[in-house]
Enzyme design. Structure first.
Site, PDB file in Angstrom:
ATOM      1  N   ASP A 260      15.530 109.181  -3.299  1.00  0.00           N
ATOM      2  CA  ASP A 260      14.378 109.044  -2.412  1.00  0.00           C
ATOM      3  C   ASP A 260      13.720 110.403  -2.135  1.00  0.00           C
ATOM      4  O   ASP A 260      12.486 110.532  -2.161  1.00  0.00           O
ATOM      5  CB  ASP A 260      14.821 108.393  -1.088  1.00  0.00           C
ATOM      6  CG  ASP A 260      13.796 107.396  -0.562  1.00  0.00           C
ATOM      7  OD1 ASP A 260      12.982 106.918  -1.369  1.00  0.00           O
ATOM      8  OD2 ASP A 260      13.817 107.100   0.639  1.00  0.00           O
TER       9      ASP A 260
ATOM     10  N   ASP B 255      14.178 100.328   1.757  1.00  0.00           N
ATOM     11  CA  ASP B 255      14.604 100.990   2.991  1.00  0.00           C
ATOM     12  C   ASP B 255      15.224 100.001   3.978  1.00  0.00           C
ATOM     13  O   ASP B 255      15.799 100.407   4.994  1.00  0.00           O
ATOM     14  CB  ASP B 255      13.412 101.692   3.652  1.00  0.00           C
ATOM     15  CG  ASP B 255      12.811 102.762   2.752  1.00  0.00           C
ATOM     16  OD1 ASP B 255      13.576 103.388   1.996  1.00  0.00           O
ATOM     17  OD2 ASP B 255      11.578 102.943   2.789  1.00  0.00           O
TER      18      ASP B 255
END
Length: 338
Positions: free
Chosen positions: A197, A238
């Site tokens: 990420d 997420d």
């Protein structure tokens, strides 16, 4: 009314609320993400342990496979027509959406249908390919009707609400169905995606570019009052990736016959991580890799709680693929009584 049902009602109300009132997008992101994880975690608790769990090797490869897919999508959007790519993806997610939305609704619908509809399997063979077959119940067909209607609405209108409903269904099903197997595997996966990420958001334009170009329910959209930026976004990854780790903590608690002890610490860590993401994003007015804040918070809260209670060894030794089903436990107890 149990907590899971209350969370379902709150999630439905929160999803519909922006249609009638102004809801602060930051608050909406935090509450929606937390409620989705909560619902998915409790749905993941089943009488029998999962038949398949993620191995450590798969967890190590996952960030590499994810990077390859992300870069492929970036190149597709760069060199092909965006409308063409999104048309193909819409067809793909249309089918997936029906399956996910139907599976999410099924437990609620089953209560109102005859028992035979829930249990009796219908076997359908493909014409000309008799070896290919589908097994389903009548209840699943009933659940597929609103699922199909929502997917048709999404394909025609691309309305943010239809996008969010399908996105929430994908997230809940992902948390409910996916199993990490052990906390060691979970830590490997979260650590790998933590780096993934950070790299793709901070060091390349790839992640943000794909998120803005990808017109499919892989992200949740939250309406804002800013005409230049009409929506705030939260990627499903997420929610699902940390969600399956939090769900593992809940099933660990259940396997020990205790209340949601470590689930509470892992879930609190997730909430703190999401809130931290929102605060930093607003402070710097720039997209943030949410896992940068969520992963340390979830693992940190759980680790501190576990060390404090002296349960590090049982937590690290926990392997869901080796846990017994409730039926097996009951059978063993009955033998002892005899």
């Amino acid at each position: 009314m149990n907590s899971e049902r209350l969370a379902n009602i709150a999630l439905a109300g929160l999803s519909l609320a922006p249609l009638v009132v102004n809801v602060d997008p930051n608050l909406n992101v935090v509450l929606t993400a937390c409620l989705t994880v909560f619902v998915g975690c409790y749905r993941s608790v089943k009488p029998t342990p999962p038949s398949e769990t993620m191995s450590k090797e798969h967890a190590m490869r996952f960030p590499l496979v994810g990077s390859a897919m992300l870069l492929s999508l970036f190149l597709l959007f760069k060199f092909l027509s965006k409308d063409l790519v999104n048309a193909v993806l819409t067809c793909y997610f249309f089918v997936l959406g029906i399956a996910a939305f139907s599976a999410t609704l099924l437990p609620s619908i089953k209560r109102f249908l005859p028992e035979k509809w829930n249990e009796d399997l219908v076997i359908w063979h493909f014409p000309y390919f008799r070896s290919l077959e589908f097994e389903f119940t009548r209840s699943q067909i009933v659940a597929a009707i609103p699922g199909t209607m929502f997917c048709v609405w999404y394909a025609k209108q691309k309305h943010w609400l239809a996008n969010n409903v399908l996105g929430l269904a994908f997230s809940i099903q992902g948390i409910e169905m996916l199993s990490l197997g052990s906390f060691k595997t979970g830590a490997i996966l979260l650590a790998g995606l933590f780096v993934y990420d950070i790299f793709w958001v901070f060091f390349t334009p790839v992640m943000v570019s794909v998120a803005k170009s990808f017109d499919a329910p892989i992200k949740l959209l939250f309406p804002t009052s800013d005409l230049k930026r009409p929506f705030s976004m939260l990627g499903l990854g997420d929610i699902v990736i940390p969600g399956i780790f939090v769900a593992l903590a809940l099933r660990f608690d259940v396997s020990r016959g205790k209340g949601p002890q470590y689930f509470k610490s892992a879930f609190s860590g997730y909430a703190v991580g999401v809130i931290s993401t929102i605060i930093v994003m607003n402070w710097f007015q720039a997209a943030q890799p949410a896992l940068l804040y969520i992963v340390p918070a979830v693992i940190g809260f759980l680790a501190v709680h576990c060390i404090w209670n002296g349960d590090v060894k049982p937590l690290l030794e926990f392997d869901e693929s080796k846990t017994q089903s409730t039926e097996e436990v009951a059978a063993e107890e009955s033998k002892k009584v005899e």
